[in-house]
Motif scaffolding. Structure first.
Motif, PDB file in Angstrom:
ATOM      1  N   PRO A 122       0.826  -1.212   0.000  1.00 42.18           N
ATOM      2  CA  PRO A 122       0.000   0.000   0.000  1.00 42.18           C
ATOM      3  C   PRO A 122       0.861   1.263   0.000  1.00 42.18           C
ATOM      4  O   PRO A 122       1.910   1.307   0.639  1.00 42.18           O
ATOM      5  CB  PRO A 122      -0.791  -0.121   1.313  1.00 42.18           C
ATOM      6  CG  PRO A 122      -0.762  -1.575   1.652  1.00 42.18           C
ATOM      7  CD  PRO A 122       0.557  -2.090   1.146  1.00 42.18           C
ATOM      8  N   PHE A 123       0.409   2.258  -0.720  1.00 41.94           N
ATOM      9  CA  PHE A 123       1.139   3.526  -0.756  1.00 41.94           C
ATOM     10  C   PHE A 123       0.899   4.304   0.531  1.00 41.94           C
ATOM     11  O   PHE A 123      -0.185   4.280   1.110  1.00 41.94           O
ATOM     12  CB  PHE A 123       0.701   4.366  -1.951  1.00 41.94           C
ATOM     13  CG  PHE A 123       1.335   3.948  -3.245  1.00 41.94           C
ATOM     14  CD1 PHE A 123       2.686   4.167  -3.463  1.00 41.94           C
ATOM     15  CD2 PHE A 123       0.598   3.333  -4.232  1.00 41.94           C
ATOM     16  CE1 PHE A 123       3.288   3.787  -4.650  1.00 41.94           C
ATOM     17  CE2 PHE A 123       1.184   2.951  -5.425  1.00 41.94           C
ATOM     18  CZ  PHE A 123       2.530   3.170  -5.638  1.00 41.94           C
ATOM     19  N   ARG A 124       1.955   5.024   0.959  1.00 41.30           N
ATOM     20  CA  ARG A 124       1.879   5.892   2.131  1.00 41.30           C
ATOM     21  C   ARG A 124       2.654   7.167   1.839  1.00 41.30           C
ATOM     22  O   ARG A 124       3.593   7.167   1.036  1.00 41.30           O
ATOM     23  CB  ARG A 124       2.461   5.190   3.360  1.00 41.30           C
ATOM     24  CG  ARG A 124       1.691   3.938   3.759  1.00 41.30           C
ATOM     25  CD  ARG A 124       2.145   3.423   5.109  1.00 41.30           C
ATOM     26  NE  ARG A 124       3.506   2.926   5.079  1.00 41.30           N
ATOM     27  CZ  ARG A 124       4.222   2.627   6.161  1.00 41.30           C
ATOM     28  NH1 ARG A 124       3.703   2.789   7.373  1.00 41.30           N
ATOM     29  NH2 ARG A 124       5.449   2.173   6.050  1.00 41.30           N
ATOM     30  N   PRO A 125       2.280   8.288   2.459  1.00 43.78           N
ATOM     31  CA  PRO A 125       2.978   9.549   2.175  1.00 43.78           C
ATOM     32  C   PRO A 125       4.415   9.534   2.652  1.00 43.78           C
ATOM     33  O   PRO A 125       4.749   8.906   3.664  1.00 43.78           O
ATOM     34  CB  PRO A 125       2.153  10.584   2.938  1.00 43.78           C
ATOM     35  CG  PRO A 125       1.470   9.809   4.020  1.00 43.78           C
ATOM     36  CD  PRO A 125       1.197   8.453   3.435  1.00 43.78           C
ATOM     37  N   SER A 126       5.266  10.205   1.925  1.00 46.01           N
ATOM     38  CA  SER A 126       6.658  10.390   2.322  1.00 46.01           C
ATOM     39  C   SER A 126       7.058  11.828   1.998  1.00 46.01           C
ATOM     40  O   SER A 126       6.508  12.437   1.081  1.00 46.01           O
ATOM     41  CB  SER A 126       7.562   9.404   1.566  1.00 46.01           C
ATOM     42  OG  SER A 126       8.881   9.448   2.052  1.00 46.01           O
ATOM     43  N   ASN A 127       8.004  12.354   2.774  1.00 49.00           N
ATOM     44  CA  ASN A 127       8.423  13.747   2.583  1.00 49.00           C
ATOM     45  C   ASN A 127       7.194  14.660   2.567  1.00 49.00           C
ATOM     46  O   ASN A 127       6.950  15.403   1.615  1.00 49.00           O
ATOM     47  CB  ASN A 127       9.223  13.886   1.281  1.00 49.00           C
ATOM     48  CG  ASN A 127      10.511  13.100   1.319  1.00 49.00           C
ATOM     49  OD1 ASN A 127      11.396  13.363   2.124  1.00 49.00           O
ATOM     50  ND2 ASN A 127      10.622  12.096   0.467  1.00 49.00           N
ATOM     51  N   ALA A 128       6.442  14.575   3.654  1.00 43.17           N
ATOM     52  CA  ALA A 128       5.159  15.282   3.720  1.00 43.17           C
ATOM     53  C   ALA A 128       5.124  16.251   4.891  1.00 43.17           C
ATOM     54  O   ALA A 128       5.804  16.057   5.905  1.00 43.17           O
ATOM     55  CB  ALA A 128       4.016  14.271   3.864  1.00 43.17           C
ATOM     56  N   THR A 130       6.029   9.113  -2.294  1.00 46.64           N
ATOM     57  CA  THR A 130       5.326   8.081  -1.559  1.00 46.64           C
ATOM     58  C   THR A 130       6.228   6.888  -1.319  1.00 46.64           C
ATOM     59  O   THR A 130       7.165   6.636  -2.081  1.00 46.64           O
ATOM     60  CB  THR A 130       4.070   7.600  -2.322  1.00 46.64           C
ATOM     61  OG1 THR A 130       4.419   7.288  -3.677  1.00 46.64           O
ATOM     62  CG2 THR A 130       2.993   8.659  -2.311  1.00 46.64           C
ATOM     63  N   ALA A 131       5.949   6.163  -0.241  1.00 46.98           N
ATOM     64  CA  ALA A 131       6.524   4.839  -0.028  1.00 46.98           C
ATOM     65  C   ALA A 131       5.464   3.816  -0.412  1.00 46.98           C
ATOM     66  O   ALA A 131       4.273   4.128  -0.437  1.00 46.98           O
ATOM     67  CB  ALA A 131       6.919   4.673   1.439  1.00 46.98           C
TER      68      ALA A 131
END
Length: 401
Positions: A196-202, A340-341
């Motif tokens: 599943p995608f998750r936010p990164s650098n947010a 995203t990760a």
């Protein structure tokens, strides 16, 4: 066995996605003699690349390769050979080869002298055209139709059956620039394992009280941010929705898992030294005492908003200011994140980034399940994985030059 360029000559190859990873894959395929078509859903290529370049295109980081790869959670394993084959030195040489000289800033970040991404992209697209690469814009991939790949195009529906395909459709952030993750159900239906995608650098969501309004846009400088065992020193800004900025982004992996955030507002002072500064003298108000201790208006407002009422005891106040807890609601929504990760898991790919469930289909860039901080690491990995996938798809050794 590697395919020789003579065998590959004229064979059709398709790259879906005209970002850095896709264009790099197309470059390698074309040089190996393949007839390359690039399909891009947007009206123009590399929109996220150009957006990143508006404030100065950070190509890579000029640092020793072991230090560089250590900045990726997957750097010691999966990504290591790709970054070894095309790391910071090679990225700089590549830019120079396109007629774009580069320079290294004081923090090790590498930029084109022109600073913008557009001159480099124009030179790259011209080079690809010279290699025979055909770029179609407004060609949106809509999934599979039997063995074919289906596209909605300005001229109607098209079906393509290339000998080799490289997917470079991006992750799940900044959908308006092309990375909308629409491909996930199509590949999942084919048996591709996708994290599943998750936010990164947010940025971070914080509910401020009304008195913080006048500080929106203010910078918090000279601070240290900590989440779990991860710390970062760097500037961040107060916004209407919370906090954002480069100093915060490296902590996103911990913060998205619910970790608490603390900020050391004066990291260069020991608690005892700060307590001495916080001892009130005469009729000084608390606000004036904080100012004399080295806190500007934004830092004072932050402390008062997050920990009101502030303790009167200098030692207790010093401890608080050295580890100010920031109540937060996690990272900003994924589509607002820089990257995203998540994505296609390593176990779904072979050594050449070929999907084990789909022979002769490779993937690259932010479609893959890797993570990285800003500062040139994101772009370098996109270029490196695009090169690796392109060379492997062409039947070449991706490790070689």
């Amino acid at each position: 066995m590697e395919l020789q360029p003579a065998i590959a000559a004229g064979r059709p190859a398709l790259v879906i996605g005209a970002g850095p990873a896709g264009l790099m894959a197309a470059d390698e395929l074309a040089r190996a003699g393949w007839q390359v078509t690039v399909a891009e859903a947007k009206p123009s290529p590399a929109r996220k690349f150009l957006m990143a370049g508006k404030s100065g295109l950070n190509l890579t980081r000029d640092e020793p390769l072991p230090d560089f790869t250590a900045r990726y959670p997957q750097g010691a394993g999966w990504l290591a050979p790709m970054l070894t084959a095309f790391g910071p030195d090679q990225v700089q040489d590549w830019a120079r080869g396109l007629g774009q000289p580069v320079f290294t800033g004081s923090t090790g970040r590498v930029f084109p002298v022109a600073m913008k991404g557009s001159p480099l992209l124009r030179a790259w697209l011209a080079q690809l055209a010279g290699l025979g690469v055909v770029l179609h814009t407004r060609w949106r991939w809509t999934g599979f139709d039997g063995a074919a790949l289906a596209f909605d195009t300005p001229d109607g529906r098209r079906l393509l059956t290339p000998d080799r395909t490289v997917l470079a459709l991006g992750g799940a952030s900044w959908s308006r620039l092309g990375s909308d993750a629409a491909w996930v159900p199509w590949l999942a239906a084919k048996g591709v394992d996708i994290a599943p995608f998750r936010p990164s650098n947010a940025g971070l969501l914080v509910n401020w009280s009304a008195h913080m309004t006048r500080h929106f846009g203010a910078a918090l400088k000279g601070i240290r941010l900590t989440a779990v065992n991860f710390s970062s020193r760097g500037e961040i800004a107060i916004s209407a929705r919370g906090l954002e900025g480069g100093g915060l982004y490296p902590l996103t992996p911990a913060l998205r898992d619910g970790a608490a955030l603390t900020i050391d507002l004066l990291p260069d002072l020991t608690p005892d030294a700060l307590a001495a500064r916080l001892t009130r003298r005469g009729k000084d108000s608390l606000a004036n005492t904080l100012r004399k201790a080295g806190l500007d208006a934004a830092k004072i407002a932050l402390a008062q908003d997050c920990a009101r009422p502030l303790p009167a005891d200098p030692a207790a106040l010093a401890r608080l200011l050295k580890a100010l807890p920031i109540p937060h609601n996690g990272p900003r929504p994924m589509d607002e994140a820089i990257s995203t990760a998540g994505g296609i898991r390593q176990t779904a790919l072979d050594h050449g980034l070929q999907l084990t469930a789909l022979p002769h289909v490779h993937a690259a860039g932010e479609m893959l399940d890797w993570d990285a901080p800003t500062g040139g690491y994101l772009l370098t990995a996109c270029l490196a994985t695009g090169r690796w996938a392109g060379r492997a798809a062409a039947g070449l050794n991706p490790r070689s030059a």
